[in-house]
Design an enzyme around this catalytic site. Structure first.
Site, mmCIF file in Angstrom:
data_model
loop_
_atom_site.group_PDB
_atom_site.id
_atom_site.type_symbol
_atom_site.label_atom_id
_atom_site.label_comp_id
_atom_site.label_asym_id
_atom_site.label_seq_id
_atom_site.Cartn_x
_atom_site.Cartn_y
_atom_site.Cartn_z
ATOM 1 N N GLU A 76 2.576 -16.452 1.041
ATOM 2 C CA GLU A 76 1.672 -17.429 0.397
ATOM 3 C C GLU A 76 2.163 -17.874 -0.979
ATOM 4 O OE1 GLU A 76 0.801 -14.717 2.014
ATOM 5 O OE2 GLU A 76 -1.197 -14.839 2.908
ATOM 6 N N THR A 86 2.150 -15.521 8.276
ATOM 7 C CA THR A 86 2.229 -14.147 7.754
ATOM 8 C C THR A 86 1.983 -13.204 8.916
ATOM 9 O OG1 THR A 86 -0.121 -14.010 7.294
ATOM 10 C CG2 THR A 86 1.267 -14.821 5.527
ATOM 11 N N TRP A 114 -9.106 6.342 -8.508
ATOM 12 C CA TRP A 114 -8.208 5.731 -7.536
ATOM 13 C C TRP A 114 -6.842 6.397 -7.630
ATOM 14 C CZ3 TRP A 114 -8.825 -0.351 -7.305
ATOM 15 C CH2 TRP A 114 -10.141 -0.649 -6.921
ATOM 16 N N LYS A 148 -9.442 6.483 -2.602
ATOM 17 C CA LYS A 148 -10.579 6.575 -3.529
ATOM 18 C C LYS A 148 -11.108 7.992 -3.500
ATOM 19 C CE LYS A 148 -11.457 1.715 -3.454
ATOM 20 N NZ LYS A 148 -11.416 0.743 -2.392
HETATM 21 P P1 ADP Z 1 3.682 -10.067 5.407
HETATM 22 O O1 ADP Z 1 4.011 -11.071 6.412
HETATM 23 O O2 ADP Z 1 4.055 -8.648 5.729
HETATM 24 O O3 ADP Z 1 2.333 -10.198 4.763
HETATM 25 P P2 ADP Z 1 4.763 -10.846 2.935
HETATM 26 O O4 ADP Z 1 6.187 -10.840 2.550
HETATM 27 O O5 ADP Z 1 3.992 -12.070 2.726
HETATM 28 O O6 ADP Z 1 4.772 -10.410 4.381
HETATM 29 O O7 ADP Z 1 4.054 -9.597 2.241
HETATM 30 C C1 ADP Z 1 3.644 -9.695 0.925
HETATM 31 C C2 ADP Z 1 3.232 -8.348 0.400
HETATM 32 O O8 ADP Z 1 4.354 -7.471 0.335
HETATM 33 C C3 ADP Z 1 2.721 -8.386 -1.002
HETATM 34 O O9 ADP Z 1 1.392 -8.797 -1.067
HETATM 35 C C4 ADP Z 1 2.920 -6.954 -1.454
HETATM 36 O O10 ADP Z 1 1.876 -6.120 -1.007
HETATM 37 C C5 ADP Z 1 4.175 -6.561 -0.750
HETATM 38 N N1 ADP Z 1 5.303 -6.658 -1.678
HETATM 39 C C6 ADP Z 1 6.158 -7.668 -1.840
HETATM 40 N N2 ADP Z 1 7.080 -7.383 -2.768
HETATM 41 C C7 ADP Z 1 6.818 -6.144 -3.217
HETATM 42 C C8 ADP Z 1 7.406 -5.263 -4.180
HETATM 43 N N3 ADP Z 1 8.490 -5.600 -4.875
HETATM 44 N N4 ADP Z 1 6.827 -4.069 -4.372
HETATM 45 C C9 ADP Z 1 5.743 -3.702 -3.681
HETATM 46 N N5 ADP Z 1 5.143 -4.461 -2.767
HETATM 47 C C10 ADP Z 1 5.664 -5.676 -2.525
#
Ligand code: ADP
Length: 541
Positions: A330, A185, A444, A439
């Site tokens: 993940e 990630t 929130w 916050k």
């Molecule tokens: P990174 O390597 O940037 O962590 P990931 O693809 O694993 O890449 O990132 C996952 C995160 O992306 C999620 O936890 C969420 O916050 C965000 N995410 C994924 N899909 C969406 C969506 N459809 N809308 C909003 N946020 C999203």
């Protein structure tokens, strides 16, 4: 009493061999890094996967060895996806958009033994090669005629390697829990964390991806995954496509609007997938050049929230439906997808768009819940928001070599770091990342809500909303916005626009126009960088 069904392990070798037999002449079309469009079939692909396995065996690859890649979406990368995993080794996709120090860390941490690279990334590897401690050989993914002059030691040519082999290879049978691929990630803070997928998790995820209410791939579709194969396994699309015989169109190194549009038209693409940034580029290309989509039916948006204005533009101006999906590395990554139910059939177009703004329902295989700050379950009322937890057979149970800490609690719940609501129909909606919520005086404010509304303001091209310290309210929202070319939009107009949908206390205290916003390697807004830059910002109130 045990059932009397065969205990055949779920293995990735079955995917490519199934496609070779049942979809022998279905095409895989790639824009090659060398330039020309390359086309072949699943049958050809499988034959070359077997040649690759023979070549890797000769080079000394053992089961469990990690094989690195730095490559775009293309047919050779696909051969590595299938061939490496199918022989029992681990295909480790490295994200070239990370910083060089992160790339060095990742390759050493994963202990990549052989490293395959597209021509594009040879200079990147040359710059870091002396710090890579485990790589025995670099294989450049091109033919002899295109082999570059390089400072890399121990270099082989991909096509020469394959040419020397025959295409028969008996894929081994082994435990389906064996590791198949590895993906780090991007991690906005700290070192990247390795997520190690297994054959079983990949196969179950693929079955799920093909389901009509998930991404709904089929043998009738032509899919162009813009989401890179170096990011979260291109959302599992390469595996799912082989499972159901979907024609694949791979964009290679060219992700610009013109190149993507051209492939969509010439290859009759009806289905695509990518992050919002990519669709912004495509939409601005088609708008400027007055193009229409002839074949595109729907596009999957994930990685960041899809804004209403984008969903509406696709739907009303171009007759393309947006399927909103959510997940993370993940989670393999598919967690939810936003398909309507029968009861939504008679909703108005506007109500349908409102529904599609949600990230969607959990696909079967993913359990989901929201909890408050004390870990107490919150109701599915579509209003209360809390930390989103998931578990299931394609959700990570830990990080590679334990680096990155504990991933799950004692009941196997994985904390996604997202904050969301879930409504009584099971539709989840992300309200924020837990570290991005604002916050304000005990309430929130979702930074994403304000961003999505700000992007809908005429003249605003992109917006980020961050919390800025405030003496009375702890934190208050600040909008950082990029203007569309030629626009004179003002702060007052943005706030006026926001006040149509947001409550007074949710309105930002200020709007600052900037030339551009920083993004992560995967195209997401880099909010911690913005928070740092504006931590001493004096709000006008
Ligand atoms: P990174 O390597 O940037 O962590 P990931 O693809 O694993 O890449 O990132 C996952 C995160 O992306 C999620 O936890 C969420 O916050 C965000 N995410 C994924 N899909 C969406 C969506 N459809 N809308 C909003 N946020 C999203």
């Amino acid at each position: 009493m045990l059932g009397l069904m065969q205990d055949r392990p779920l293995l990735i070798s079955q995917l490519i061999e199934h496609a070779a037999l049942n979809h022998a002449d279905t095409e895989i079309v790639s824009r090659s890094v060398e330039g020309p469009i390359h086309r072949y079939t699943y049958k050809d692909c499988a034959a070359r996967c077997r040649k690759l396995a023979n070549a890797l065996t000769k080079l000394g690859t053992q089961q469990g060895d990690v094989i690195g890649t730095l490559a775009w979406n293309g047919y050779r990368h696909l051969e590595l996806y299938f061939g490496v995993a199918a022989m029992g080794a681990v295909c480790h996709t490295v994200n070239p958009r990370l910083f060089p120090e992160q790339i060095i860390y990742i390759i050493n941490h994963a202990e990549d033994k052989f490293f395959f690279t597209d021509l594009t990334f040879v200079p990147l590897l040359e710059a870091v090669a002396d710090k890579l401690s485990t790589v025995k050989q670099f294989i450049i993914m091109t033919d002899r005629a295109h082999m570059p002059e390089t400072k890399l030691a121990n270099v082989l040519c991909y096509e020469e390697l394959l040419d020397a082999e025959n295409d028969s290879y008996q894929w081994p049978l082994f435990d389906e829990n064996t590791a198949s691929s590895l993906c780090y990630t991007s991690g906005t803070t700290g070192n990247p964390k390795g997520v190690l997928f297994s054959h079983r998790s990949t196969m179950l995820h693929s079955y799920c991806v093909c389901m009509p209410d998930a991404l709904g791939l089929s043998a009738m579709d032509t899919m162009l995954p813009v989401v890179p194969m170096f990011h979260a396994n291109a959302w599992g699309i390469p595996y799912a496509a082989a499972m159901c015989g979907t024609k694949l169109v791979m964009p290679g190194a060219r992700m610009d609007g013109e190149a993507i549009y051209e492939l969509m038209e010439t290859e009759k693409v009806n289905l695509s997938a990518g992050v919002p940034t990519v669709w912004m580029m495509l939409l601005s290309y088609v708008k400027e050049n007055k193009k229409k989509f002839t074949y595109m039916r729907y596009t999957i948006i994930g990685g960041s929230a899809a804004a209403r204005s984008m969903i509406e533009t696709f739907k009303y101006d171009y007759n393309v439906e947006v399927l909103h999906a959510w997940g993370m590395t993940e989670t393999s990554p598919l967690g939810t997808s936003c398909r309507p139910k029968k009861k939504h059939e008679n909703l108005s177009d506007e109500e349908k768009v409102t529904l599609s703004l949600k990230q969607g329902r959990a696909v079967f295989g993913v359990e989901m819940k929201i909890v408050d700050g004390n870990g107490k379950d919150l109701p599915w009322d579509g209003k209360q928001f809390g930390n989103l937890l998931v578990r299931g057979p394609w959700i990570a149970s830990g990080y590679f070599k334990g680096a990155g800490g504990q991933a799950v609690d004692e009941d196997n719940w994985f904390d996604t770091g997202d904050v969301s609501t879930i409504d009584p129909d099971g539709y989840m909606q992300i309200t924020d990342r837990s570290k991005d919520v604002i916050k304000s005086g005990g309430e929130w404010i979702s930074s994403i809500d304000v961003e999505n509304e700000a992007i809908g303001c005429p003249g605003v091209a992109e917006a980020a909303v961050i919390a800025v310290p405030h003496p009375k309210w702890d934190e208050r929202p600040l909008v950082l916005a990029v203007k569309e070319a030629g626009s004179n939009v003002t702060k007052e107009q943005v706030i006026e626009h926001l006040s149509k949908t947001l409550a007074k206390w949710q309105l930002p205290d200020d709007v600052v126009f900037v030339d551009e916003l920083p993004h992560t390697a995967t195209g997401k807004l880099l909010k911690n960088k913005l928070r740092d830059a504006y931590k001493d910002y004096k709000l006008p109130t």
